[in-house]
Design a protein around this motif. Structure first.
Motif, PDB file in Angstrom:
ATOM      1  N   ALA A 124      -8.090   2.240  -1.958  1.00  0.00           N
ATOM      2  CA  ALA A 124      -7.074   2.935  -0.887  1.00  0.00           C
ATOM      3  C   ALA A 124      -6.945   1.991   0.208  1.00  0.00           C
ATOM      4  O   ALA A 124      -4.977   2.287   0.318  1.00  0.00           O
ATOM      5  CB  ALA A 124      -7.439   3.720  -0.296  1.00  0.00           C
ATOM      6  N   ALA A 125      -7.841   1.319   0.583  1.00  0.00           N
ATOM      7  CA  ALA A 125      -7.582   0.080   1.372  1.00  0.00           C
ATOM      8  C   ALA A 125      -6.631  -0.520   0.926  1.00  0.00           C
ATOM      9  O   ALA A 125      -5.744  -1.385   1.708  1.00  0.00           O
ATOM     10  CB  ALA A 125      -8.493  -0.718   2.089  1.00  0.00           C
ATOM     11  N   ILE A 126      -6.612  -1.484  -0.270  1.00  0.00           N
ATOM     12  CA  ILE A 126      -5.607  -2.671  -1.177  1.00  0.00           C
ATOM     13  C   ILE A 126      -4.635  -1.470  -0.862  1.00  0.00           C
ATOM     14  O   ILE A 126      -3.194  -2.085  -0.110  1.00  0.00           O
ATOM     15  CB  ILE A 126      -6.107  -2.936  -2.240  1.00  0.00           C
ATOM     16  CG1 ILE A 126      -7.207  -3.865  -1.554  1.00  0.00           C
ATOM     17  CG2 ILE A 126      -5.341  -3.832  -2.692  1.00  0.00           C
ATOM     18  CD1 ILE A 126      -7.960  -4.297  -3.412  1.00  0.00           C
ATOM     19  N   GLU A 127      -4.282  -0.836  -1.755  1.00  0.00           N
ATOM     20  CA  GLU A 127      -2.833  -0.087  -1.646  1.00  0.00           C
ATOM     21  C   GLU A 127      -2.684  -0.334  -0.376  1.00  0.00           C
ATOM     22  O   GLU A 127      -1.084   0.122  -0.074  1.00  0.00           O
ATOM     23  CB  GLU A 127      -3.439   1.341  -2.361  1.00  0.00           C
ATOM     24  CG  GLU A 127      -2.840   1.592  -3.541  1.00  0.00           C
ATOM     25  CD  GLU A 127      -3.746   2.885  -3.777  1.00  0.00           C
ATOM     26  OE1 GLU A 127      -3.382   2.775  -5.296  1.00  0.00           O
ATOM     27  OE2 GLU A 127      -4.641   3.612  -3.532  1.00  0.00           O
ATOM     28  N   VAL A 128      -2.563   0.252   0.815  1.00  0.00           N
ATOM     29  CA  VAL A 128      -2.008   0.012   2.320  1.00  0.00           C
ATOM     30  C   VAL A 128      -1.866  -0.835   2.508  1.00  0.00           C
ATOM     31  O   VAL A 128      -1.724  -1.447   3.704  1.00  0.00           O
ATOM     32  CB  VAL A 128      -2.446   1.453   3.267  1.00  0.00           C
ATOM     33  CG1 VAL A 128      -2.371   2.482   2.391  1.00  0.00           C
ATOM     34  CG2 VAL A 128      -4.279   1.114   3.233  1.00  0.00           C
ATOM     35  N   LYS A 129      -2.151  -2.107   2.092  1.00  0.00           N
ATOM     36  CA  LYS A 129      -2.517  -3.313   2.509  1.00  0.00           C
ATOM     37  C   LYS A 129      -1.140  -4.140   3.586  1.00  0.00           C
ATOM     38  O   LYS A 129      -1.420  -4.243   4.828  1.00  0.00           O
ATOM     39  CB  LYS A 129      -2.715  -4.458   1.880  1.00  0.00           C
ATOM     40  CG  LYS A 129      -2.829  -5.472   2.068  1.00  0.00           C
ATOM     41  CD  LYS A 129      -3.050  -7.243   0.550  1.00  0.00           C
ATOM     42  CE  LYS A 129      -1.897  -7.155  -0.102  1.00  0.00           C
ATOM     43  NZ  LYS A 129      -0.797  -7.972   0.244  1.00  0.00           N
ATOM     44  N   ASP A 130      -0.197  -3.189   2.690  1.00  0.00           N
ATOM     45  CA  ASP A 130       1.126  -4.401   3.569  1.00  0.00           C
ATOM     46  C   ASP A 130       1.387  -3.865   5.206  1.00  0.00           C
ATOM     47  O   ASP A 130       1.913  -3.899   5.743  1.00  0.00           O
ATOM     48  CB  ASP A 130       2.702  -3.408   2.497  1.00  0.00           C
ATOM     49  CG  ASP A 130       2.839  -4.134   1.309  1.00  0.00           C
ATOM     50  OD1 ASP A 130       1.907  -5.780   1.805  1.00  0.00           O
ATOM     51  OD2 ASP A 130       3.389  -4.098   0.123  1.00  0.00           O
ATOM     52  N   CYS A 131       0.809  -2.270   4.602  1.00  0.00           N
ATOM     53  CA  CYS A 131       0.750  -1.616   5.892  1.00  0.00           C
ATOM     54  C   CYS A 131       0.204  -2.304   7.245  1.00  0.00           C
ATOM     55  O   CYS A 131       0.711  -2.611   7.937  1.00  0.00           O
ATOM     56  CB  CYS A 131       0.177   0.251   6.132  1.00  0.00           C
ATOM     57  SG  CYS A 131       1.427   0.890   4.974  1.00  0.00           S
TER      58      CYS A 131
END
Length: 327
Positions: free
Chosen positions: A103-110
């Motif tokens: 989940a953290a990697i998926e929102v890395k761009d944010c």
């Protein structure tokens, strides 16, 4: 009547009426074979309905089936997922931590956007906005977004630079995207409370996961050297992914990273496979009904219609993936 008397009486009968096996004569056997009762129309209807249902589902499943479902890496992913579903403490811990890491990697761009804006735009009003956002992370998602938007509008009216305004709008967009995910705001709050607001640890683990995509992920030991090289940074992930600190070894963390990397690499295939499994489990009921009717009205006792000899589509596919189904 004893057997000898029965034998003598039988021998007195014409040859065609003498018993061939048991007590049944050739004539009786011939009559039975010719005049077998028909399968009731109602049962034929039910048979054909279930057969048609099985065929429709089987055709849908065949379209989804893919050779990638039998690759070694994909089987590794399925095996790990099956171990998780069995509920052992070890794999439950792995699952929770992998879910949070993914989940953290998926929102890395944010997170990257947030860090860039906070690092580059440090006016008094902009800093006030960042602090406001951080102080309201304990609110529910809807209330949080509403409060942040209201504060943003207030702050924007006092920002004269176009770039500054654009930066704050980008920051707010990132915040809203985070709030739309299940763990986004919780993870953001943790990074902030742990003074990890530069998100270096997230960039590090994201790089590792991206890099190992080209490797054979069937063996987690190939990941260990990358973990050891960045171990001091990666230890910061322990409270974020909620993994027991005493168990956070390169070997254990490698399995977490392996699962995350496999899900990123085979995510679409895994989603398709779950559709296939659901169809095969759905197919199983009409197939059972077909064979139940055929057995109940067997060819030995009944004159079966031609539909009873039709091949049931899907049997080969079902057997191919039987070990992964909930029977």
């Amino acid at each position: 009547m004893n057997q000898e008397t029965h034998k003598n009486d039988s021998e007195k009968q014409p040859w065609w009426n003498r018993p061939l096996w048991s007590d049944k004569s050739l004539w009786e056997a011939l009559v039975a074979s010719i005049f077998k009762p028909k399968v009731p129309d109602g049962m034929i209807f039910l048979h054909n309905r279930e057969l048609e249902s099985a065929e429709i589902i089987a055709n849908q499943a065949e379209k989804i089936d893919d050779k990638k479902f039998t690759s070694k890496e994909f089987i590794t992913l399925l095996t790990i997922r099956r171990n998780i579903s069995k509920g052992t403490n070890y794999y439950q811990e792995i699952s929770v931590s992998a879910q949070r890491l993914k989940a953290a990697i998926e929102v890395k761009d944010c997170f990257e956007t947030i860090w860039q804006v906070e690092f580059q735009y440090l006016s008094r009003k902009q800093t006030e906005y960042y602090q406001f956002v951080e102080s309201h992370l304990d609110k529910n998602r809807t209330e949080f977004v509403h409060l942040c938007n209201a504060k943003l509008n207030e702050i924007l009216s006092e920002i004269t630079s176009d770039k500054g305004r654009q930066a704050l709008n980008a920051y707010q967009d990132a915040i809203e995207k985070l709030s739309a995910t299940e763990l986004g705001l919780e993870l953001f709050s943790l990074f902030k409370s742990l003074n990890l607001g530069d998100f270096l640890v997230l960039r590090t683990i994201s790089f590792i996961v991206d890099t190992i995509q080209a490797d054979d992920l069937t063996d987690p030991t190939v990941i260990i050297p990358s973990i050891i090289d960045a171990y001091k940074i990666l230890e910061n992930l322990i409270p974020i992914i909620k993994y027991p600190p005493e168990k956070f070894t390169p070997e254990n963390f490698a399995i977490i990273v392996q699962l995350v990397a496999l899900e990123f690499k085979h995510g679409l295939s895994y989603s398709q496979f779950k559709q296939l499994v659901a169809l095969l489990e759905q197919w199983h009921h009409p197939c059972q009904q077909v064979f139940k009717i055929r057995n109940e009205y067997s060819a030995k006792k009944y004159k079966q219609p031609k539909e009873f000899s039709r091949k049931v589509l899907g049997l080969k596919l079902y057997n191919k993936y039987a070990e992964w189904l909930n029977k």
